[in-house]
Design a protein around this motif. Sequence first.
Motif, PDB file in Angstrom:
ATOM      1  N   PRO A 191       0.821  -1.213   0.000  1.00  0.00           N
ATOM      2  CA  PRO A 191       0.000   0.000   0.000  1.00  0.00           C
ATOM      3  C   PRO A 191       0.854   1.261   0.000  1.00  0.00           C
ATOM      4  CG  PRO A 191      -0.022  -1.035   2.166  1.00  0.00           C
ATOM      5  CD  PRO A 191       0.673  -1.994   1.249  1.00  0.00           C
ATOM      6  N   ALA A 192       0.555   2.158  -0.938  1.00  0.00           N
ATOM      7  CA  ALA A 192       1.310   3.405  -1.055  1.00  0.00           C
ATOM      8  C   ALA A 192       0.367   4.574  -1.323  1.00  0.00           C
ATOM      9  CB  ALA A 192       2.345   3.283  -2.180  1.00  0.00           C
ATOM     10  N   SER A 193      -0.841   4.493  -0.760  1.00  0.00           N
ATOM     11  CA  SER A 193      -1.904   5.420  -1.164  1.00  0.00           C
ATOM     12  C   SER A 193      -2.360   6.366  -0.077  1.00  0.00           C
ATOM     13  CB  SER A 193      -3.132   4.627  -1.634  1.00  0.00           C
ATOM     14  OG  SER A 193      -2.778   3.588  -2.497  1.00  0.00           O
ATOM     15  N   GLY A 194      -1.890   6.214   1.149  1.00  0.00           N
ATOM     16  CA  GLY A 194      -2.360   7.093   2.203  1.00  0.00           C
ATOM     17  C   GLY A 194      -3.154   6.358   3.264  1.00  0.00           C
ATOM     18  N   GLY A 195      -4.118   7.077   3.861  1.00  0.00           N
ATOM     19  CA  GLY A 195      -4.942   6.488   4.906  1.00  0.00           C
ATOM     20  C   GLY A 195      -4.119   6.076   6.114  1.00  0.00           C
ATOM     21  N   GLY A 196      -4.554   5.016   6.775  1.00  0.00           N
ATOM     22  CA  GLY A 196      -3.875   4.550   7.973  1.00  0.00           C
ATOM     23  C   GLY A 196      -2.441   4.139   7.734  1.00  0.00           C
ATOM     24  N   SER A 206       6.917   6.518   2.868  1.00  0.00           N
ATOM     25  CA  SER A 206       5.805   6.855   1.979  1.00  0.00           C
ATOM     26  C   SER A 206       6.295   7.686   0.794  1.00  0.00           C
ATOM     27  CB  SER A 206       4.723   7.628   2.740  1.00  0.00           C
ATOM     28  OG  SER A 206       4.099   6.812   3.699  1.00  0.00           O
ATOM     29  N   ARG A 207       7.157   8.653   1.075  1.00  0.00           N
ATOM     30  CA  ARG A 207       7.692   9.484  -0.011  1.00  0.00           C
ATOM     31  C   ARG A 207       8.486   8.646  -0.991  1.00  0.00           C
ATOM     32  NH1 ARG A 207      11.351  14.068   2.194  1.00  0.00           N
ATOM     33  NH2 ARG A 207      12.626  12.245   2.668  1.00  0.00           N
ATOM     34  N   TRP A 208       9.308   7.727  -0.503  1.00  0.00           N
ATOM     35  CA  TRP A 208      10.093   6.860  -1.382  1.00  0.00           C
ATOM     36  C   TRP A 208       9.189   6.000  -2.256  1.00  0.00           C
ATOM     37  CZ3 TRP A 208      10.325   1.458  -1.507  1.00  0.00           C
ATOM     38  CH2 TRP A 208      11.304   0.925  -2.350  1.00  0.00           C
ATOM     39  N   MET A 209       8.119   5.466  -1.685  1.00  0.00           N
ATOM     40  CA  MET A 209       7.218   4.607  -2.445  1.00  0.00           C
ATOM     41  C   MET A 209       6.543   5.370  -3.577  1.00  0.00           C
ATOM     42  SD  MET A 209       5.541   2.440   0.723  1.00  0.00           S
ATOM     43  CE  MET A 209       4.776   1.110  -0.215  1.00  0.00           C
ATOM     44  N   ILE A 210       6.064   6.562  -3.284  1.00  0.00           N
ATOM     45  CA  ILE A 210       5.398   7.350  -4.330  1.00  0.00           C
ATOM     46  C   ILE A 210       6.398   7.755  -5.409  1.00  0.00           C
ATOM     47  CG2 ILE A 210       4.194   9.516  -4.799  1.00  0.00           C
ATOM     48  CD1 ILE A 210       2.926   9.263  -2.001  1.00  0.00           C
ATOM     49  N   ARG A 211       7.591   8.152  -5.001  1.00  0.00           N
ATOM     50  CA  ARG A 211       8.609   8.505  -5.993  1.00  0.00           C
ATOM     51  C   ARG A 211       8.949   7.321  -6.893  1.00  0.00           C
ATOM     52  NH1 ARG A 211      12.937  12.139  -2.453  1.00  0.00           N
ATOM     53  NH2 ARG A 211      11.880  14.145  -2.763  1.00  0.00           N
ATOM     54  N   LYS A 218       6.283   4.646 -13.890  1.00  0.00           N
ATOM     55  CA  LYS A 218       5.766   5.708 -14.761  1.00  0.00           C
ATOM     56  C   LYS A 218       4.257   5.876 -14.580  1.00  0.00           C
ATOM     57  CE  LYS A 218       9.886   6.040 -16.626  1.00  0.00           C
ATOM     58  NZ  LYS A 218      10.793   7.154 -16.233  1.00  0.00           N
ATOM     59  N   LEU A 219       3.795   5.740 -13.349  1.00  0.00           N
ATOM     60  CA  LEU A 219       2.384   5.863 -13.035  1.00  0.00           C
ATOM     61  C   LEU A 219       2.159   7.036 -12.085  1.00  0.00           C
ATOM     62  CD1 LEU A 219       1.373   2.139 -12.323  1.00  0.00           C
ATOM     63  CD2 LEU A 219       0.806   3.480 -14.362  1.00  0.00           C
ATOM     64  N   PRO A 220       1.040   7.746 -12.239  1.00  0.00           N
ATOM     65  CA  PRO A 220       0.688   8.738 -11.220  1.00  0.00           C
ATOM     66  C   PRO A 220       0.183   8.037  -9.971  1.00  0.00           C
ATOM     67  CG  PRO A 220      -1.045   8.585 -12.866  1.00  0.00           C
ATOM     68  CD  PRO A 220       0.064   7.685 -13.340  1.00  0.00           C
ATOM     69  N   ALA A 221       0.434   8.610  -8.835  1.00  0.00           N
ATOM     70  CA  ALA A 221      -0.085   8.059  -7.587  1.00  0.00           C
ATOM     71  C   ALA A 221      -1.488   8.586  -7.330  1.00  0.00           C
ATOM     72  CB  ALA A 221       0.830   8.433  -6.430  1.00  0.00           C
ATOM     73  N   VAL A 222      -2.296   7.762  -6.679  1.00  0.00           N
ATOM     74  CA  VAL A 222      -3.622   8.160  -6.207  1.00  0.00           C
ATOM     75  C   VAL A 222      -3.578   8.063  -4.686  1.00  0.00           C
ATOM     76  CG1 VAL A 222      -6.083   7.631  -6.185  1.00  0.00           C
ATOM     77  CG2 VAL A 222      -4.762   7.348  -8.299  1.00  0.00           C
ATOM     78  N   PHE A 223      -3.567   9.211  -4.028  1.00  0.00           N
ATOM     79  CA  PHE A 223      -3.408   9.288  -2.582  1.00  0.00           C
ATOM     80  C   PHE A 223      -4.737   9.689  -1.955  1.00  0.00           C
ATOM     81  CE2 PHE A 223      -2.365  11.304   1.432  1.00  0.00           C
ATOM     82  CZ  PHE A 223      -1.325  10.522   1.931  1.00  0.00           C
ATOM     83  N   ARG A 258       2.462  15.887   8.180  1.00  0.00           N
ATOM     84  CA  ARG A 258       2.897  14.980   7.120  1.00  0.00           C
ATOM     85  C   ARG A 258       2.256  15.344   5.783  1.00  0.00           C
ATOM     86  NH1 ARG A 258       3.345   8.812   9.554  1.00  0.00           N
ATOM     87  NH2 ARG A 258       4.769   9.303  11.270  1.00  0.00           N
ATOM     88  N   LEU A 259       0.985  15.714   5.827  1.00  0.00           N
ATOM     89  CA  LEU A 259       0.308  16.102   4.591  1.00  0.00           C
ATOM     90  C   LEU A 259       0.952  17.342   3.977  1.00  0.00           C
ATOM     91  CD1 LEU A 259      -3.422  15.524   5.581  1.00  0.00           C
ATOM     92  CD2 LEU A 259      -2.140  14.254   3.849  1.00  0.00           C
TER      93      LEU A 259
END
Length: 279
Positions: A191-196, A206-211, A218-223, A258-259
Amino acid sequence: MQAHPASNALTIDVEDYFQVSAFAPHIPRSDWAIRECRVERNVDRILAMLDDHQTKATFFTLGWIAERYPEVIQRIVSGGHELASHGYGHERASDQGPESFFADIQVAKLILEDLAGYEVKGYRAPSFSIGEKNLWAFECLERAGYRYSSSIYPIRHDHYGMPNAPRHAHKIGNLLEVPATTLRFFNRNWPASGGGYFRLMPYGLSRWMIRRVNAVDKLPAVFYFHPWEIDSEQPRIPNISSKTRFRHYVNIGQMEHRLRRLLADFSWTRMDHLFLGKA
């Protein structure tokens, strides 16, 4: 730190603390109307935070909330954000049949469109509750007039998840399904989308995963996150299990900080602009 050049989708699931699925055994729906509602002040805090970072987002909003707090909807829309549907009463799609599900998503869409003054294109199922056993829900969404969904989470979880689902946006009939973001690592989706998960993990992870999702996949993240996740003063629910208590309250006091880091470290926009285009 400079914002990451890739655009990602920032989403907020607009529900209040007493409407969380894990609290359903402890808070009957008949009590919702008499509970202290804190969603208004929390959404205003989120809107101010987004303005500070010149960021637009998508607000997946319950029809129940919209009916009672139409001024909140107007502030979301006037701020240039996308208003989308989270259903009417936060009932899991997996707990409904096709007829009741269709009624729920249709009435929510009508309420939100009446307040917004424009077409509501997107839907997210409460608790990501569309999976292998209720794929009929996509036909209902298409029939109700939605253009995209963000209702599948391609992970294993004790309450939801469809780990074999595609990790990227894909068509199901004429509907576009945009799953919550996962990172593929060691032959598993993480899981790399946020929430709990975002509250639990160190921010740097979390930052490393989204990067990595942006740069390698080559995908946009959905957070995603919820207004109650920035509210450390919300009423505590008694007699819940230690597991539920941990999941709901862990690191809530750190969430807004964090946000703000997340908004500074990445580029964010609305779901419809990113996946459907601005036209």
